[in-house]
Design a protein around this motif. Structure first.
Motif, mmCIF file in Angstrom:
data_model
loop_
_atom_site.group_PDB
_atom_site.id
_atom_site.type_symbol
_atom_site.label_atom_id
_atom_site.label_comp_id
_atom_site.label_asym_id
_atom_site.label_seq_id
_atom_site.Cartn_x
_atom_site.Cartn_y
_atom_site.Cartn_z
ATOM 1 N N HIS A 182 -58.367 -14.864 7.039
ATOM 2 C CA HIS A 182 -57.869 -13.742 6.241
ATOM 3 C C HIS A 182 -58.697 -13.471 4.995
ATOM 4 C CE1 HIS A 182 -54.630 -14.073 8.965
ATOM 5 N NE2 HIS A 182 -54.351 -15.292 8.563
ATOM 6 N N ARG A 228 -53.522 -7.079 -1.380
ATOM 7 C CA ARG A 228 -52.823 -7.171 -0.100
ATOM 8 C C ARG A 228 -53.655 -8.037 0.846
ATOM 9 N NH1 ARG A 228 -49.394 -5.663 -2.765
ATOM 10 N NH2 ARG A 228 -48.020 -3.845 -2.558
ATOM 11 N N TYR A 286 -55.104 -9.138 4.508
ATOM 12 C CA TYR A 286 -55.480 -8.587 5.811
ATOM 13 C C TYR A 286 -56.282 -9.638 6.577
ATOM 14 C CZ TYR A 286 -53.603 -4.138 4.370
ATOM 15 O OH TYR A 286 -52.726 -3.151 3.971
ATOM 16 N N THR A 287 -56.545 -9.312 7.851
ATOM 17 C CA THR A 287 -57.257 -10.246 8.724
ATOM 18 C C THR A 287 -58.666 -9.736 8.953
ATOM 19 O OG1 THR A 287 -55.163 -10.680 9.817
ATOM 20 C CG2 THR A 287 -57.159 -11.339 11.012
ATOM 21 N N ASP A 340 -58.618 -4.192 10.737
ATOM 22 C CA ASP A 340 -57.723 -3.227 11.385
ATOM 23 C C ASP A 340 -56.476 -3.062 10.535
ATOM 24 O OD1 ASP A 340 -59.543 -3.091 13.408
ATOM 25 O OD2 ASP A 340 -58.264 -4.034 14.929
ATOM 26 N N PHE A 341 -56.224 -1.841 10.083
ATOM 27 C CA PHE A 341 -55.057 -1.553 9.230
ATOM 28 C C PHE A 341 -53.974 -0.880 10.060
ATOM 29 C CE2 PHE A 341 -56.734 -2.227 4.913
ATOM 30 C CZ PHE A 341 -58.091 -2.291 5.170
ATOM 31 N N PHE A 342 -52.780 -1.473 10.041
ATOM 32 C CA PHE A 342 -51.627 -0.840 10.671
ATOM 33 C C PHE A 342 -51.062 0.183 9.687
ATOM 34 C CE2 PHE A 342 -46.873 -1.204 11.445
ATOM 35 C CZ PHE A 342 -46.885 -0.245 12.443
ATOM 36 N N SER A 386 -43.649 3.095 6.122
ATOM 37 C CA SER A 386 -43.208 3.078 4.723
ATOM 38 C C SER A 386 -44.404 3.302 3.814
ATOM 39 C CB SER A 386 -42.590 1.728 4.377
ATOM 40 O OG SER A 386 -41.649 1.383 5.337
ATOM 41 N N GLY A 403 -51.355 -0.530 0.383
ATOM 42 C CA GLY A 403 -52.358 -0.919 1.388
ATOM 43 C C GLY A 403 -52.467 0.115 2.493
ATOM 44 N N ALA A 404 -51.314 0.451 3.104
ATOM 45 C CA ALA A 404 -51.325 1.426 4.205
ATOM 46 C C ALA A 404 -51.767 2.799 3.699
ATOM 47 C CB ALA A 404 -49.944 1.495 4.841
ATOM 48 N N PRO A 419 -54.376 -7.908 14.843
ATOM 49 C CA PRO A 419 -55.789 -8.219 14.598
ATOM 50 C C PRO A 419 -56.075 -9.732 14.658
ATOM 51 C CG PRO A 419 -54.980 -6.627 12.986
ATOM 52 C CD PRO A 419 -53.783 -7.104 13.744
ATOM 53 N N HIS A 467 -42.684 -8.043 4.283
ATOM 54 C CA HIS A 467 -41.277 -8.202 3.902
ATOM 55 C C HIS A 467 -40.526 -6.916 4.140
ATOM 56 C CE1 HIS A 467 -41.041 -12.076 1.800
ATOM 57 N NE2 HIS A 467 -42.342 -11.906 1.713
ATOM 58 N N GLY A 468 -39.379 -7.014 4.804
ATOM 59 C CA GLY A 468 -38.463 -5.884 4.827
ATOM 60 C C GLY A 468 -38.029 -5.644 3.396
ATOM 61 N N HIS A 469 -37.399 -4.509 3.158
ATOM 62 C CA HIS A 469 -37.124 -4.123 1.777
ATOM 63 C C HIS A 469 -36.048 -5.004 1.131
ATOM 64 C CE1 HIS A 469 -37.644 -1.455 -1.496
ATOM 65 N NE2 HIS A 469 -36.370 -1.155 -1.542
HETATM 66 C C1 FAD Z 1 -52.212 -13.472 6.258
HETATM 67 C C2 FAD Z 1 -51.882 -12.014 6.507
HETATM 68 C C3 FAD Z 1 -52.754 -11.219 7.251
HETATM 69 C C4 FAD Z 1 -52.454 -9.882 7.506
HETATM 70 N N1 FAD Z 1 -53.313 -9.124 8.257
HETATM 71 C C5 FAD Z 1 -53.056 -7.804 8.451
HETATM 72 C C6 FAD Z 1 -53.980 -6.962 9.172
HETATM 73 O O1 FAD Z 1 -55.053 -7.391 9.609
HETATM 74 N N2 FAD Z 1 -53.645 -5.653 9.347
HETATM 75 C C7 FAD Z 1 -52.475 -5.109 8.841
HETATM 76 O O2 FAD Z 1 -52.233 -3.913 9.008
HETATM 77 N N3 FAD Z 1 -51.612 -5.890 8.142
HETATM 78 C C8 FAD Z 1 -51.874 -7.192 7.931
HETATM 79 N N4 FAD Z 1 -50.999 -7.959 7.216
HETATM 80 C C9 FAD Z 1 -49.743 -7.357 6.753
HETATM 81 C C10 FAD Z 1 -49.920 -6.554 5.459
HETATM 82 O O3 FAD Z 1 -50.433 -7.386 4.434
HETATM 83 C C11 FAD Z 1 -48.517 -6.018 5.060
HETATM 84 O O4 FAD Z 1 -48.037 -5.103 6.036
HETATM 85 C C12 FAD Z 1 -48.494 -5.402 3.689
HETATM 86 O O5 FAD Z 1 -47.138 -5.310 3.306
HETATM 87 C C13 FAD Z 1 -49.090 -4.029 3.631
HETATM 88 O O6 FAD Z 1 -49.099 -3.630 2.295
HETATM 89 P P1 FAD Z 1 -48.640 -2.184 1.818
HETATM 90 O O7 FAD Z 1 -49.183 -2.034 0.451
HETATM 91 O O8 FAD Z 1 -48.999 -1.174 2.863
HETATM 92 O O9 FAD Z 1 -47.058 -2.262 1.782
HETATM 93 P P2 FAD Z 1 -46.148 -3.049 0.705
HETATM 94 O O10 FAD Z 1 -46.370 -2.506 -0.673
HETATM 95 O O11 FAD Z 1 -46.332 -4.505 0.889
HETATM 96 O O12 FAD Z 1 -44.706 -2.639 1.181
HETATM 97 C C14 FAD Z 1 -44.220 -1.289 0.976
HETATM 98 C C15 FAD Z 1 -43.078 -1.042 1.946
HETATM 99 O O13 FAD Z 1 -43.638 -1.029 3.250
HETATM 100 C C16 FAD Z 1 -42.903 -1.880 4.092
HETATM 101 N N5 FAD Z 1 -43.853 -2.484 5.066
HETATM 102 C C17 FAD Z 1 -44.933 -3.273 4.799
HETATM 103 N N6 FAD Z 1 -45.536 -3.623 5.947
HETATM 104 C C18 FAD Z 1 -44.818 -3.050 6.937
HETATM 105 C C19 FAD Z 1 -44.915 -3.064 8.357
HETATM 106 N N7 FAD Z 1 -45.862 -3.727 8.988
HETATM 107 N N8 FAD Z 1 -44.002 -2.357 9.074
HETATM 108 C C20 FAD Z 1 -43.019 -1.679 8.467
HETATM 109 N N9 FAD Z 1 -42.860 -1.624 7.117
HETATM 110 C C21 FAD Z 1 -43.749 -2.313 6.385
HETATM 111 C C22 FAD Z 1 -42.291 -2.935 3.162
HETATM 112 O O14 FAD Z 1 -41.091 -3.445 3.705
HETATM 113 C C23 FAD Z 1 -42.006 -2.135 1.916
HETATM 114 O O15 FAD Z 1 -40.740 -1.497 1.992
HETATM 115 C C24 FAD Z 1 -51.266 -9.312 6.982
HETATM 116 C C25 FAD Z 1 -50.409 -10.104 6.200
HETATM 117 C C26 FAD Z 1 -50.707 -11.441 5.984
HETATM 118 C C27 FAD Z 1 -49.755 -12.277 5.165
#
Ligand code: FAD
Length: 365
Positions: free
Chosen positions: A152, A185, A187-188, A202-204, A208, A212-213, A251, A357-359
């Motif tokens: 990561h 944040r 990622y992998t 790869d970003f999902f 929400s 990051g997204a 990923p 984390h869910g909310h």
């Molecule tokens: C070790 C590790 C590796 C990871 N690798 C990847 C990767 O390669 N690609 C990738 O896309 N993600 C990856 N993630 C997950 C990513 O870090 C989280 O989804 C993160 O919360 C995204 O940040 P954000 O700023 O978009 O949302 P946040 O600010 O963290 O959250 C905002 C809102 O979005 C919601 N939310 C966050 N993620 C999701 C989700 N997946 N589905 C539905 N709701 C969500 C939260 O519940 C919150 O309400 C990884 C996490 C870890 C711990």
């Protein structure tokens, strides 16, 4: 024994202390401990002091009137920095719009970036599926990510705002404004191209709104982010694997599958929204891969990854085996418990990580 006493017996020279003024400190303390437990950490309570002991960090949390008190000691500056970032992000989230006031000790106040810090520039953006974007980055020293022992990285999403704040704020007083606090944040690293000096992530694009997204949704060639790492655990050698996760873990599962020996046996279960999120993966012939589509599942069974685990046929006890799972925090907790209690997986036979984390409701004033 306090973290500072413990640190005297171990090589943990970096000391962090913080005094946090936050509404409902007692609730906040318990929520912080819950979050640590969701990440698989053992939190011990003794007379109102909650202690966590990790290989590179020892920390404690307690309440003092209107304040949450934090003490931690870290083995290196990288761990020290990310303990501070974790705490800052968790406290801001728990406090909601009522920004907490954090007084850091001088040592932690002055560290602006982690030692492994670098900058990445976007060189290409490509849609893998409707909700998965592959972003190629260029930067210096990226060969360090070409390792399977730590898959990561951490991305600093608001690099521009943080740099601007660093330029503005030369005189740090005792407490820091959280406005423009670094947004990291995890990622992998999906792949590394040593010859080109690039890495892919790869970003999902989850529904929400999250920094990051949102950043990935809008990323263009030339955009910059900060980077730190590599970090996290790898996958140890075993004869039989159980790999499972949702889109955020896809990923990592894809990279692990690509790197397993051709003789590897096991099951890989991936849960995505619909068939449109399916991807072609390189899978060893002895690993059975199963895709679960949320749009096909009934409301009565929202946790299909847990169902998949419960119905999986595992090798007999004594066989070398390893379970790797990445998913939402509450589900991760259930999966970890099932592996431990129903299937007798020891700590060294499993890595179940809360990937998101869910909310949570903010703490109330
Ligand atoms: C070790 C590790 C590796 C990871 N690798 C990847 C990767 O390669 N690609 C990738 O896309 N993600 C990856 N993630 C997950 C990513 O870090 C989280 O989804 C993160 O919360 C995204 O940040 P954000 O700023 O978009 O949302 P946040 O600010 O963290 O959250 C905002 C809102 O979005 C919601 N939310 C966050 N993620 C999701 C989700 N997946 N589905 C539905 N709701 C969500 C939260 O519940 C919150 O309400 C990884 C996490 C870890 C711990």
């Amino acid at each position: 024994m306090s973290p500072l006493e413990l640190s005297a017996n171990r090589a943990l020279p970096y000391a962090l202390r913080a005094r946090v003024e936050i509404p409902d400190p007692e609730n906040c303390l318990h929520r912080l401990c819950d979050h640590m437990r969701e990440h698989g950490m053992d939190v011990h309570e003794d007379d109102g002091v909650f202690t966590v002991i990790l290989p590179d960090v020892v920390g404690s949390l307690s309440q003092d009137g209107r304040h949450v008190m934090v003490q931690a000691a870290a083995a290196d500056l990288e761990a020290f920095y990310f303990v501070k970032m974790w705490l800052q992000a968790e406290l801001s989230e728990l406090a909601g719009h009522l920004a907490p006031r954090i007084e850091w000790n001088e040592e932690s106040r002055n560290l602006r970036f982690p030692p492994s810090f670098g900058t990445l520039a976007v060189v290409a953006v490509r849609e893998i599926t409707p909700r998965m974007r592959r972003i190629t980055f260029k930067g210096d020293g990226l060969n360090r990510f070409d390792t399977l022992s730590a898959l990561h990285l951490q991305l600093l999403i608001n690099l521009g705002a943080v740099n601007a704040q660093c330029r503005r704020q030369c005189d740090f007083s005792g407490s820091e404004a959280l406005q423009d606090a670094p947004v990291w944040r995890r990622y992998t690293v999906r792949s590394v191209d040593g010859a080109r000096g690039t890495i892919e992530v790869d970003f999902f694009l989850h529904g929400s709104s999250g920094p990051g997204a949102n950043w990935a949704r809008q990323a263009r060639r030339g955009d910059l982010v900060g980077v730190a790492g590599p970090s996290g655990g790898g996958v140890p050698k075993a004869n039989w694997y159980f790999l499972a996760g949702d889109e955020t873990a896809l990923p990592a599962i894809a990279r692990i599958l690509e790197c397993l020996p051709a003789t590897a046996q096991g099951i890989a279960t991936i849960e995505v929204a619909s068939e449109r999120e399916w991807q072609a993966l390189a899978v060893p012939p002895g690993i059975a891969i199963e895709w679960l589509y949320r749009e096909n599942s009934s409301d009565a069974c929202p946790h299909s990854l847990l169902d998949a685990l419960e119905s999986a046929v595992f090798p007999p006890l004594g066989e070398s085996r390893f379970a790797w799972v990445g998913c939402e925090a509450t589900l991760a907790k259930k999966i970890r418990a099932h592996l431990r209690t129903e299937l007798a997986f020891t700590k060294s036979e499993q890595l179940v990580v809360a990937y998101w984390h869910g909310h949570d409701e903010p703490v109330r004033s």
